[in-house]
Scaffold this active site. Structure first.
Site, short mmCIF file in Angstrom:
data_model
loop_
_atom_site.label_atom_id
_atom_site.label_comp_id
_atom_site.label_asym_id
_atom_site.label_seq_id
_atom_site.Cartn_x
_atom_site.Cartn_y
_atom_site.Cartn_z
N ASP A 68 0.84 -1.21 0.00
CA ASP A 68 0.00 0.00 0.00
C ASP A 68 0.87 1.25 0.00
OD1 ASP A 68 0.90 -0.24 2.61
OD2 ASP A 68 -1.08 -0.54 3.49
N ASN A 134 -7.57 -1.09 13.99
CA ASN A 134 -8.97 -1.00 13.57
C ASN A 134 -9.40 -2.20 12.71
OD1 ASN A 134 -7.70 -0.55 11.15
ND2 ASN A 134 -8.71 1.39 10.69
N HIS A 136 -7.79 -3.25 9.94
CA HIS A 136 -7.44 -3.17 8.52
C HIS A 136 -6.26 -4.07 8.18
CE1 HIS A 136 -4.52 0.56 8.87
NE2 HIS A 136 -3.91 -0.56 9.19
N GLU A 141 -9.64 -0.68 4.83
CA GLU A 141 -10.16 -0.14 6.08
C GLU A 141 -11.52 -0.77 6.41
OE1 GLU A 141 -8.23 1.49 7.90
OE2 GLU A 141 -7.47 3.34 7.03
#
Ligand code: PGA
Length: 255
Positions: A68, A134, A136, A141
């Protein structure tokens, strides 16, 4: 379908993962690897030169595809994934035969994502992934689904805060480009790398709570060859059955 779980003492974790990766590269020098950046893989990359030397292997025949990248950070920004990959890995072990970074400086975001997907679509033998607090993986996400493509994404507040706070970004990123969960699930093998007590809750969610877009990592359990490499603090929230057996059953088999 099973998930393989390796839990290591924190002090041994990075060397263990580096040795496993070096052994994999020795067995399959032309490995097509998807690699993450961030605080989790950094100690693995630091241990890799020694591990590669001991295994008499290297990255020289491999292909590396970056997982990413941030949007809106200048080239060379210390938080940029390509900067970190170069400094923390490639400057230490040399360039792979093929290197696919995400071309956010030359191309518009959508075009950069599309170009990257062409490289990913050639196939991945092994995808290494970190896990966000979170839920991800990459920049997939919360809200991402198992069929999410490689794409431009808006980032969660916790992810943006990590860029500026933990990674030292010179400005707040505008978004990100990520290899999609769909492509990650197409990889021959996935290694999920998880360290530290602050990941204990999310790792338990990812492996033991029902699959949900609220925790995109939970979809990794669909993969037939998911291996979770965790240190003891990160594994602290997992059920005793799971950690004792070292293997857990996948979501489709009804954990
Ligand atoms: P970290 O980030 O390795 O820096 O903890 C993981 C992630 O957010 O994917």
């Amino acid at each position: 379908m099973t998930v393989r779980l390796d839990v290591l003492p924190a002090a041994d974790w990075a060397t263990f993962v580096a040795n496993e990766l070096a052994a994999r590269l020795r067995a399959e020098p032309a490995l097509r690897l998807c690699l993450p950046t961030g605080d989790t893989p950094a100690p693995v990359y630091a241990a890799l030169p020694g591990a590669l030397a001991a295994a008499r292997s290297g990255l020289g025949s491999a292909t590396v595809v970056l997982l990413d990248e941030w949007l809106g950070l200048p080239a060379g920004d210390p938080a940029r994934c390509d900067t970190r990959l170069r400094h923390e890995l490639l400057d230490r072990v040399g360039r792979p035969s093929d290197l696919h970074l995400i071309r956010v400086d030359e191309l518009q975001p959508e075009a950069a994502a599309a170009a990257h997907d062409v490289a990913v679509a050639e196939g991945l033998d092994l995808a290494l992934l970190g896990l966000g607090t979170n839920g991800h993986v990459g920049f997939n996400e919360p809200g991402s689904t198992a069929d999410s493509p490689t794409r431009v994404v808006e980032l969660d507040h916790s992810t943006l805060n990590a860029a500026v706070g933990r990674y030292g970004a010179t400005r707040r990123p505008a978004g990100g480009v990520t290899v999609g969960l769909a492509r990650l699930l197409e990889a021959v093998e996935i290694w999920l790398l998880v360290t530290g007590h602050r990941k204990a809750t999310v790792l338990a969610r990812a492996l033991e709570a029902p699959e949900t877009p609220d925790c995109p990592a939970s979809f990794l359990r669909r993969h037939p060859a998911l291996r979770v490499l965790a240190d003891e603090p990160a594994a602290a929230g997992l059920s005793a059955v799971l950690t004792r057996s070292g293997r857990i059953r996948g979501a489709r088999d009804g954990i």
